[in-house]
Design an enzyme around this catalytic site. Structure first.
Site, PDB file in Angstrom:
ATOM      1  N   ARG A   1       0.690  -1.342   0.113  1.00 58.01           N
ATOM      2  CA  ARG A   1       0.108   0.134   0.224  1.00 58.01           C
ATOM      3  C   ARG A   1       0.686   1.618   0.054  1.00 58.01           C
ATOM      4  O   ARG A   1       0.658   2.348   0.188  1.00 58.01           O
ATOM      5  CB  ARG A   1      -0.699   0.162   1.740  1.00 58.01           C
TER       6      ARG A   1
ATOM      7  N   GLY B   1     -10.238  -7.329  -2.196  1.00 53.43           N
ATOM      8  CA  GLY B   1      -9.792  -8.121  -1.447  1.00 53.43           C
ATOM      9  C   GLY B   1      -9.524 -10.002  -1.830  1.00 53.43           C
ATOM     10  O   GLY B   1      -8.373 -10.281  -2.750  1.00 53.43           O
TER      11      GLY B   1
ATOM     12  N   GLY C   1     -14.071  -3.264   0.241  1.00 51.54           N
ATOM     13  CA  GLY C   1     -15.135  -3.133   0.271  1.00 51.54           C
ATOM     14  C   GLY C   1     -15.789  -1.590  -0.635  1.00 51.54           C
ATOM     15  O   GLY C   1     -16.719  -1.731  -1.398  1.00 51.54           O
TER      16      GLY C   1
ATOM     17  N   LYS D   1     -20.610 -14.854   1.142  1.00 49.50           N
ATOM     18  CA  LYS D   1     -22.166 -14.456   1.650  1.00 49.50           C
ATOM     19  C   LYS D   1     -22.822 -13.773   0.496  1.00 49.50           C
ATOM     20  O   LYS D   1     -22.239 -12.559  -0.337  1.00 49.50           O
ATOM     21  CB  LYS D   1     -22.063 -13.022   2.365  1.00 49.50           C
TER      22      LYS D   1
HETATM   23  P1  AMP Z   1     -16.188 -13.352   0.636  1.00 49.71           P
HETATM   24  O1  AMP Z   1     -15.600 -12.343   1.654  1.00 49.71           O
HETATM   25  O2  AMP Z   1     -17.745 -12.913   0.651  1.00 49.71           O
HETATM   26  O3  AMP Z   1     -15.129 -12.668  -1.345  1.00 49.71           O
HETATM   27  O4  AMP Z   1     -15.520 -14.427   0.580  1.00 49.71           O
HETATM   28  C1  AMP Z   1     -14.175 -15.330   0.481  1.00 49.71           C
HETATM   29  C2  AMP Z   1     -14.562 -16.197   1.127  1.00 49.71           C
HETATM   30  O5  AMP Z   1     -15.157 -17.180   0.557  1.00 49.71           O
HETATM   31  C3  AMP Z   1     -12.962 -16.688   0.997  1.00 49.71           C
HETATM   32  O6  AMP Z   1     -12.481 -16.597   2.817  1.00 49.71           O
HETATM   33  C4  AMP Z   1     -13.375 -18.603   0.477  1.00 49.71           C
HETATM   34  O7  AMP Z   1     -12.475 -19.543   1.484  1.00 49.71           O
HETATM   35  C5  AMP Z   1     -14.953 -18.772   0.755  1.00 49.71           C
HETATM   36  N1  AMP Z   1     -15.218 -19.598   0.575  1.00 49.71           N
HETATM   37  C6  AMP Z   1     -15.600 -19.251  -1.215  1.00 49.71           C
HETATM   38  N2  AMP Z   1     -16.855 -20.575  -1.701  1.00 49.71           N
HETATM   39  C7  AMP Z   1     -16.727 -20.720  -0.301  1.00 49.71           C
HETATM   40  C8  AMP Z   1     -17.594 -22.158   0.167  1.00 49.71           C
HETATM   41  N3  AMP Z   1     -17.931 -23.614  -1.304  1.00 49.71           N
HETATM   42  N4  AMP Z   1     -17.948 -22.348   0.910  1.00 49.71           N
HETATM   43  C9  AMP Z   1     -17.169 -22.257   2.394  1.00 49.71           C
HETATM   44  N5  AMP Z   1     -16.772 -20.723   2.527  1.00 49.71           N
HETATM   45  C10 AMP Z   1     -16.654 -20.540   0.862  1.00 49.71           C
END
Ligand code: AMP
Length: 397
Positions: A40, A354, A377, A201
């Site tokens: 950064r 991210g 974010g 999510k």
């Molecule tokens: P996000 O911050 O919402 O982009 O989520 C990223 C996280 O989602 C990562 O740490 C992944 O390990 C997790 N992830 C992706 N696919 C899955 C899955 N099928 N089950 C559980 N976690 C997941």
């Protein structure tokens, strides 16, 4: 949202005091405080060098961690000043406070071509509250405000938005590039425009899906969030991630895609496992029939092929969120294939910070991506089409 903002190139900075908001929120070793990645700080160098070369007196500022208004020695920006000085090859004057006597005296003595760094902005609770009196004090040290911390432009804080009430405000080179590349992708994308969404999510990406359904030609949904969509369509998803209160929303989005003529792709096969662990045995199953004692961990090979084919020939691709639990090598194949597909697509490719950025870097494809956003974010809110306070406050072109 107007992304067409004035930049440092549009104003005369020579001999002027410039308050420069940077993102120096660097990762540190919890015990020693040592900076574990200076990415950064390196990212901020082009704007800093430009300003110094033009003869500006640069008053840099940033937050670090979450001190929540308390003075915490461990979250001092002093190590950042030292690292910045090494990278610039010149002295970086460090103020021991933010709007106190030391900062004001040093700012007042600062000459064109010199740089100083203020102490951690969040040592003052007023920073995150966007307190106007605090913003005025900050602004009083400078004649111009430059916003170059894209990671915080979605926050209305004193140093990201409040100061613009007291100073002419323009973007730095980092923020200008984010606005240019992502703004163009949303407003006038080279088509076909494909959005790839994944991660854990659905609730985090509701706004993004909804907004991109207005703009994209194809939306690909993978990762843990896909199972809520599969469940909503009557699939059996075993122990996979589910946001039960979002199934109606998922159906609504599927309907919206149909009515808008947007292709919405979901996994047809899944790599499942009995437990959430790196050495769990991967089994390929039908996405609509995941056994009751298993959970989906990655997209399957057939899905991976279909998703990569949908990306091939795209004009613009925006990617946010991994296709599976890529942190475990046995479940990283879908994410890896997607990163490769983006790298080889020839499209304008944008990764929204991210985890997907980390994945592309880890897997060695980062240098083949047009733009990797420096704000997770912030880039999500950008893709949602929301007004970003740290952008809205800048002068229009
Ligand atoms: P996000 O911050 O919402 O982009 O989520 C990223 C996280 O989602 C990562 O740490 C992944 O390990 C997790 N992830 C992706 N696919 C899955 C899955 N099928 N089950 C559980 N976690 C997941």
């Amino acid at each position: 949202m107007n992304y067409n903002k004035k930049t440092v190139y549009d104003v005369d900075v020579k001999g002027r005091k410039v308050l420069l908001r940077c993102d120096f929120n660097v990762p540190q070793n919890k015990e020693t405080g040592e900076i574990t990645s200076d990415k950064r700080i390196v990212a901020a160098l082009p704007t800093i060098r430009y300003l110094l070369d033009q003869g500006a007196a640069v008053i840099a500022c940033s937050h670090l961690g979450k001190p929540k208004g308390e003075w915490k020695e461990k979250l001092s920006l002093a190590p950042v000043a030292k690292r910045l000085s090494e990278l610039l090859g010149r002295e970086v004057i460090f103020a021991r406070d933010v709007i106190g006597e030391d900062a004001k005296a040093k700012a007042s003595a600062l000459k064109g071509g010199e740089i100083m760094l203020l102490e951690n902005l969040r040592f003052h609770i007023e920073e995150e509250k966007n307190d106007p009196a605090f913003a005025r004090e900050l602004a009083s040290m400078a004649e111009l405000y430059v916003s170059d911390a894209f990671g915080t432009v979605h926050r209305a804080h004193a140093s990201t938005a409040g100061v613009a009430a007291f100073l002419p405000a323009v973007s730095g080179l980092l923020v200008a590039r984010e606005l240019d590349v992502m703004g163009k992708a949303l407003d006038d994308p080279r088509r076909p425009f494909v959005a790839v969404l994944g991660g854990a999510k659905v609730s985090d990406k509701i706004g993004v899906i909804n907004n991109l359904l207005e703009k994209a030609d194809t939306i690909i949904i993978g990762g843990g969030m896909a199972y809520t969509f599969i469940k909503a369509q009557g699939g059996e998803i075993g122990k996979s991630l589910l946001e039960a209160d979002k199934t109606d929303y998922a159906l609504e989005m599927i309907e919206k895609a149909k009515s808008k003529g947007v292709k919405l792709l979901l996994p047809t096969d899944t790599i499942a496992a009995k437990e959430f662990s790196a050495d769990a045995e991967p089994v390929t199953v039908d996405s609509m029939k995941i056994p009751a004692d298993m959970m989906g961990m990655d997209i399957g090979p057939e899905t991976s092929k279909a998703f990569c084919a949908a990306v091939k020939g795209a004009g613009t691709i925006v990617w946010n969120g991994p296709m599976g639990v890529f942190e475990f090598p046995a479940f990283a194949n879908g994410t890896k294939a997607m990163a490769r597909a983006l790298a080889e697509s020839g499209a304008v490719t944008i990764i929204g910070g991210g985890d997907s950025a980390a994945a592309a870097e880890q897997l060695g494809f980062a240098d083949k991506i047009t733009h990797i956003s420096t704000g997770g974010g912030a880039s999500l809110e950008f893709l949602e089409g929301r007004e970003l306070p740290g952008v809205a406050c800048l002068l229009d072109q």
